[in-house]
Write a protein that holds these residues in place. Structure first.
Motif, short mmCIF file in Angstrom:
data_model
loop_
_atom_site.label_atom_id
_atom_site.label_comp_id
_atom_site.label_asym_id
_atom_site.label_seq_id
_atom_site.Cartn_x
_atom_site.Cartn_y
_atom_site.Cartn_z
N MET A 120 43.53 40.02 40.40
CA MET A 120 44.18 39.69 41.75
C MET A 120 44.99 38.18 41.86
O MET A 120 44.05 37.34 41.19
CB MET A 120 42.83 39.46 42.94
CG MET A 120 42.33 40.13 42.86
SD MET A 120 41.44 40.50 44.68
CE MET A 120 40.97 42.06 45.31
N ARG A 121 46.24 38.42 42.23
CA ARG A 121 47.09 37.78 42.31
C ARG A 121 48.45 36.88 43.27
O ARG A 121 47.68 38.78 43.96
CB ARG A 121 48.09 38.20 41.34
CG ARG A 121 49.16 36.82 40.73
CD ARG A 121 50.07 37.08 40.26
NE ARG A 121 51.20 36.28 39.74
CZ ARG A 121 52.31 36.68 39.25
NH1 ARG A 121 52.07 37.16 38.15
NH2 ARG A 121 53.20 35.77 38.67
N ARG A 178 39.29 29.19 33.41
CA ARG A 178 38.08 28.99 34.61
C ARG A 178 37.42 27.51 34.57
O ARG A 178 36.86 27.07 35.46
CB ARG A 178 37.28 29.85 33.95
CG ARG A 178 37.60 31.07 34.52
CD ARG A 178 36.56 32.25 34.15
NE ARG A 178 36.18 33.09 32.63
CZ ARG A 178 36.61 33.31 32.36
NH1 ARG A 178 37.92 34.54 32.78
NH2 ARG A 178 36.78 33.41 31.28
N GLN A 231 38.31 27.88 42.96
CA GLN A 231 38.22 29.34 42.72
C GLN A 231 39.24 29.50 42.44
O GLN A 231 40.63 30.32 42.92
CB GLN A 231 36.93 29.51 44.11
CG GLN A 231 36.25 29.54 43.65
CD GLN A 231 35.67 30.00 45.01
OE1 GLN A 231 35.54 29.86 46.34
NE2 GLN A 231 33.63 29.67 45.29
N GLY A 271 40.14 34.00 40.55
CA GLY A 271 39.78 35.38 40.36
C GLY A 271 39.52 36.41 41.15
O GLY A 271 40.44 36.09 42.71
N ASP A 272 38.35 36.66 41.61
CA ASP A 272 37.79 37.18 42.67
C ASP A 272 37.47 36.15 43.58
O ASP A 272 37.25 36.79 44.67
CB ASP A 272 36.99 38.83 41.84
CG ASP A 272 37.03 39.44 41.43
OD1 ASP A 272 38.30 39.88 41.04
OD2 ASP A 272 36.46 40.77 40.37
N GLU A 273 37.27 35.82 42.86
CA GLU A 273 36.49 34.47 44.12
C GLU A 273 37.45 33.39 44.37
O GLU A 273 37.58 32.89 45.91
CB GLU A 273 35.96 33.70 43.63
CG GLU A 273 34.27 33.88 43.09
CD GLU A 273 34.78 34.58 41.43
OE1 GLU A 273 35.46 34.23 40.64
OE2 GLU A 273 33.88 35.37 40.98
N ILE A 310 39.60 34.77 47.10
CA ILE A 310 40.15 34.75 48.39
C ILE A 310 39.56 34.24 49.21
O ILE A 310 39.08 33.61 50.33
CB ILE A 310 39.72 36.74 48.42
CG1 ILE A 310 40.54 37.55 47.89
CG2 ILE A 310 39.48 36.66 50.27
CD1 ILE A 310 40.96 38.26 48.02
N LYS A 334 40.02 38.26 55.34
CA LYS A 334 39.41 38.63 53.97
C LYS A 334 40.10 40.13 53.45
O LYS A 334 40.75 40.13 52.92
CB LYS A 334 37.88 39.21 53.80
CG LYS A 334 37.83 39.47 52.08
CD LYS A 334 36.33 39.84 52.02
CE LYS A 334 36.26 39.46 50.15
NZ LYS A 334 34.46 39.45 50.46
N ARG A 350 42.71 40.42 50.15
CA ARG A 350 42.64 41.86 49.69
C ARG A 350 43.98 42.62 49.41
O ARG A 350 44.23 42.94 47.81
CB ARG A 350 41.10 41.93 49.39
CG ARG A 350 40.97 42.96 48.89
CD ARG A 350 39.50 44.02 49.05
NE ARG A 350 38.19 42.66 49.36
CZ ARG A 350 37.80 42.33 48.03
NH1 ARG A 350 38.20 42.31 46.42
NH2 ARG A 350 36.80 41.17 48.41
N SER A 398 46.11 42.59 45.94
CA SER A 398 45.57 43.98 44.00
C SER A 398 46.67 44.91 44.21
O SER A 398 46.32 45.77 43.34
CB SER A 398 44.41 44.78 45.65
OG SER A 398 45.05 45.10 46.43
N GLU A 458 47.74 46.07 40.76
CA GLU A 458 46.68 47.21 40.30
C GLU A 458 47.29 47.98 40.45
O GLU A 458 48.45 48.82 39.95
CB GLU A 458 45.55 47.59 40.94
CG GLU A 458 44.43 46.55 40.03
CD GLU A 458 43.92 46.29 41.39
OE1 GLU A 458 43.07 46.75 42.12
OE2 GLU A 458 42.84 45.49 40.99
#
Length: 172
Positions: free
Chosen positions: A1-2, A75, A84, A86-88, A90, A122, A126, A130, A133
């Motif tokens: 996610m960016r 990381r 945080q 990556g996925d965290e 958000i 959120k 999200r 996303s 992708e």
């Protein structure tokens, strides 16, 4: 996610619209642009911080002559800075936004509890984050006639990705 810089104004406008229409925040009409700028500044600061972490991670990998991956180095740097990624990411961004709302001179009142604000913000983040992708699918559709993994495929993938990002004004 960016998170892409070109998306920041759109995301900020959408978050503010959702929060004010659902009475999560009270903002006077004349302060709307200022609150939108507050949201943008939180998002841009995250992008800046993410780039800084990536650059430092690359530098660390060069120093260790590739003994550690860039992802692992990033990381670790993020953990050290209590950020945080990556996925965290958000959750981290939402926390920063809530803090901004609570301390902003332009937000009259925050009516929603933190959890309710998170539930409203959120899905917006999200959906926009996303984008990677979606871009990957578009690029692969454009170069589907090439053999994946070949040097020419890698080059064409990068060219197509840059072209799509430029067209969609994602990295501004």
């Amino acid at each position: 996610m960016r998170l892409y810089g070109g998306q920041v104004p759109v995301i900020a406008e959408e978050i503010l619209r959702v929060l004010t229409r659902t009475n999560g925040l009270e903002v006077t009409e004349e302060n709307m642009p200022e609150v939108e700028l507050d949201i943008q500044s939180v998002l841009r600061e995250y992008i800046r911080l993410d780039r800084e972490l990536t650059d430092k991670a690359r530098e660390n990998v060069r120093k260790t002559e590739g003994q550690v991956s860039i992802g692992r180095a990033k990381r670790q740097l993020a953990r050290d800075k209590n950020v945080q990624i990556g996925d965290e990411a958000i959750g981290y961004i939402i926390t920063q936004l809530i803090e901004a709302f609570l301390h902003s001179a332009f937000v009259e009142e925050v009516f929603d509890e933190d959890n309710d604000l998170r539930k409203k913000i959120k899905p917006i983040l999200r959906r926009h984050m996303s984008m990677d992708e979606q871009l990957d699918r578009e690029v692969r559709d454009k170069i589907k006639n090439m053999e994946e993994g070949s040097a020419s495929w890698d080059i064409e993938y990068q060219k197509a990705m840059e072209n799509i990002q430029r067209t969609k004004k994602l990295d501004s």
